[in-house]
Motif scaffolding. Sequence first.
Motif, PDB file in Angstrom:
ATOM      1  N   UNK A 149       0.810  -1.210   0.000  1.00 41.28           N
ATOM      2  CA  UNK A 149       0.000   0.000   0.000  1.00 41.28           C
ATOM      3  C   UNK A 149       0.846   1.263   0.000  1.00 41.28           C
ATOM      4  N   UNK A 150       1.933   1.226   0.760  1.00 38.95           N
ATOM      5  CA  UNK A 150       2.836   2.381   0.808  1.00 38.95           C
ATOM      6  C   UNK A 150       3.487   2.614  -0.555  1.00 38.95           C
ATOM      7  N   UNK A 151       3.875   1.524  -1.213  1.00 38.65           N
ATOM      8  CA  UNK A 151       4.466   1.645  -2.548  1.00 38.65           C
ATOM      9  C   UNK A 151       3.460   2.226  -3.543  1.00 38.65           C
ATOM     10  N   UNK A 152       2.185   1.919  -3.343  1.00 38.69           N
ATOM     11  CA  UNK A 152       1.151   2.449  -4.234  1.00 38.69           C
ATOM     12  C   UNK A 152       0.925   3.939  -3.996  1.00 38.69           C
ATOM     13  N   UNK A 153       0.898   4.342  -2.716  1.00 38.12           N
ATOM     14  CA  UNK A 153       0.632   5.745  -2.368  1.00 38.12           C
ATOM     15  C   UNK A 153       1.774   6.646  -2.831  1.00 38.12           C
ATOM     16  N   UNK A 154       3.022   6.191  -2.608  1.00 36.25           N
ATOM     17  CA  UNK A 154       4.189   6.983  -2.980  1.00 36.25           C
ATOM     18  C   UNK A 154       4.752   6.424  -4.296  1.00 36.25           C
ATOM     19  N   UNK A 155       4.285   6.965  -5.379  1.00 29.87           N
ATOM     20  CA  UNK A 155       4.656   6.461  -6.692  1.00 29.87           C
ATOM     21  C   UNK A 155       6.158   6.662  -6.947  1.00 29.87           C
ATOM     22  N   UNK A 156       6.795   5.626  -7.452  1.00 27.92           N
ATOM     23  CA  UNK A 156       8.202   5.751  -7.838  1.00 27.92           C
ATOM     24  C   UNK A 156       9.187   5.607  -6.708  1.00 27.92           C
ATOM     25  N   UNK A 157       8.825   4.922  -5.617  1.00 24.69           N
ATOM     26  CA  UNK A 157       9.760   4.735  -4.502  1.00 24.69           C
ATOM     27  C   UNK A 157      11.008   3.991  -4.975  1.00 24.69           C
ATOM     28  N   UNK A 158      12.169   4.570  -4.648  1.00 20.38           N
ATOM     29  CA  UNK A 158      13.449   3.990  -5.036  1.00 20.38           C
ATOM     30  C   UNK A 158      14.450   4.165  -3.891  1.00 20.38           C
ATOM     31  N   UNK A 159      15.541   3.391  -3.883  1.00 23.16           N
ATOM     32  CA  UNK A 159      16.596   3.636  -2.890  1.00 23.16           C
ATOM     33  C   UNK A 159      17.139   5.052  -3.070  1.00 23.16           C
ATOM     34  N   UNK A 160      17.170   5.837  -1.985  1.00 21.09           N
ATOM     35  CA  UNK A 160      17.612   7.226  -2.098  1.00 21.09           C
ATOM     36  C   UNK A 160      18.793   7.559  -1.193  1.00 21.09           C
ATOM     37  N   UNK A 161      18.933   6.860  -0.074  1.00 19.20           N
ATOM     38  CA  UNK A 161      20.057   7.165   0.811  1.00 19.20           C
ATOM     39  C   UNK A 161      20.376   5.969   1.692  1.00 19.20           C
ATOM     40  N   UNK A 162      21.685   5.725   1.851  1.00 18.40           N
ATOM     41  CA  UNK A 162      22.159   4.712   2.787  1.00 18.40           C
ATOM     42  C   UNK A 162      22.554   5.414   4.083  1.00 18.40           C
ATOM     43  N   UNK A 163      22.117   4.864   5.215  1.00 18.98           N
ATOM     44  CA  UNK A 163      22.500   5.370   6.534  1.00 18.98           C
ATOM     45  C   UNK A 163      23.074   4.196   7.332  1.00 18.98           C
ATOM     46  N   UNK A 164      24.305   4.349   7.837  1.00 21.65           N
ATOM     47  CA  UNK A 164      24.966   3.298   8.608  1.00 21.65           C
ATOM     48  C   UNK A 164      25.518   3.869   9.908  1.00 21.65           C
ATOM     49  N   UNK A 165      25.532   3.055  10.945  1.00 22.58           N
ATOM     50  CA  UNK A 165      26.060   3.515  12.233  1.00 22.58           C
ATOM     51  C   UNK A 165      26.332   2.328  13.141  1.00 22.58           C
ATOM     52  N   UNK A 166      27.127   2.579  14.179  1.00 15.80           N
ATOM     53  CA  UNK A 166      27.419   1.580  15.211  1.00 15.80           C
ATOM     54  C   UNK A 166      26.486   1.809  16.385  1.00 15.80           C
ATOM     55  N   UNK A 167      25.923   0.708  16.892  1.00 16.40           N
ATOM     56  CA  UNK A 167      24.942   0.833  17.978  1.00 16.40           C
ATOM     57  C   UNK A 167      25.272  -0.096  19.135  1.00 16.40           C
ATOM     58  N   UNK A 168      25.130   0.446  20.350  1.00 16.35           N
ATOM     59  CA  UNK A 168      25.099  -0.357  21.573  1.00 16.35           C
ATOM     60  C   UNK A 168      23.685  -0.226  22.134  1.00 16.35           C
ATOM     61  N   UNK A 169      23.031  -1.367  22.374  1.00 15.72           N
ATOM     62  CA  UNK A 169      21.646  -1.366  22.844  1.00 15.72           C
ATOM     63  C   UNK A 169      21.558  -2.008  24.222  1.00 15.72           C
ATOM     64  N   UNK A 170      20.760  -1.401  25.080  1.00 15.21           N
ATOM     65  CA  UNK A 170      20.517  -1.930  26.419  1.00 15.21           C
ATOM     66  C   UNK A 170      19.025  -2.212  26.573  1.00 15.21           C
ATOM     67  N   UNK A 171      18.706  -3.296  27.289  1.00 16.59           N
ATOM     68  CA  UNK A 171      17.318  -3.649  27.585  1.00 16.59           C
ATOM     69  C   UNK A 171      17.122  -3.669  29.095  1.00 16.59           C
ATOM     70  N   UNK A 172      15.943  -3.250  29.537  1.00 17.36           N
ATOM     71  CA  UNK A 172      15.653  -3.198  30.965  1.00 17.36           C
ATOM     72  C   UNK A 172      15.748  -4.561  31.632  1.00 17.36           C
ATOM     73  N   UNK A 173      16.282  -4.586  32.839  1.00 14.29           N
ATOM     74  CA  UNK A 173      16.410  -5.841  33.580  1.00 14.29           C
ATOM     75  C   UNK A 173      15.039  -6.341  34.006  1.00 14.29           C
ATOM     76  N   UNK A 174      14.206  -5.449  34.539  1.00 12.97           N
ATOM     77  CA  UNK A 174      12.873  -5.833  34.984  1.00 12.97           C
ATOM     78  C   UNK A 174      11.813  -5.599  33.922  1.00 12.97           C
ATOM     79  N   UNK A 175      12.042  -4.625  33.056  1.00 10.76           N
ATOM     80  CA  UNK A 175      11.082  -4.307  32.004  1.00 10.76           C
ATOM     81  C   UNK A 175      11.762  -4.440  30.641  1.00 10.76           C
TER      82      UNK A 175
END
Length: 265
Positions: free
Chosen positions: A129-155
């Motif tokens: 549906x998104x491809x239909x609404x936005x006609x002509x969707x193509x790759x436009x930009x690459x975004x890369x990064x390093x991530x450290x992720x933490x998750x809650x101990x109790x939540x």
Amino acid sequence: MSEYKEVFKRTEIKYLLTYDQYRKLLSYLSNIARIDQYGKTRINNIYFDTPDFSMIRTSLEKPLYKEKLRLRTYGRTGENTNSFIEIKKKFDGIVYKRRVSGSYRRAFDYLVNGAKPLDDSQISREIEGLKYVYDGLRPKMKICYDRIALAGIEDPDFRVTFDTNIQWDTESLDLTSDKCEHTILEEGRYMMEIKVANAMPKELSEKLSEFGIFPVSFSKYGRGYVDMVKMAAAESYEKPDMEVQETEMQSHTYIRNLKGVTRYV
């Protein structure tokens, strides 16, 4: 399918940190959260947009509702690396993320070359549906990064991520290539996101204030887009034909319209 969650609904709050703020906050967070099993991970994204970048231009105007489409992988990417096609929507401050997974080459061929969807799920129909609404969707930009992720101990729904080495590129729009040339954040700076399904812990709010850490508006794709527009405007001074002059005027007009936004987008 993968072990990752496919549907998210949460509040995401962004902050820019110095190394000293990062060090102090990480020490505090060790009491309530743990670094996830992946440790530091390289995250790679291709953002899809219309030929005139209408999705990101709309997003930068800070509407009540906005959406993005991206293809994401984690770590070194090959043809068979697991990938995610993600729709990310934000309405009235709440982030909704929906995604399907499959091999990188299958996902890329679906989005770029018209191959079959990864599956016949409701989320895949939403992507169609998104491809239909936005006609002509193509790759436009690459975004890369390093991530450290933490998750809650109790939540486990409480998550904190720290992103560094954030880069963008518009020439190498294939995640099997490591090329990503342009830097968004200078060395020693961290982009932090706190992601909560409900309210942020009160003690954490107090610690953020104590360390001088306050929310900002920061979009990686938005920041990359603004940098790209500025670079195009600067380069156009060296090419004074009519077509380039028109592009230059459009770029300068758009940058002026982003006053108050470009500082953190």
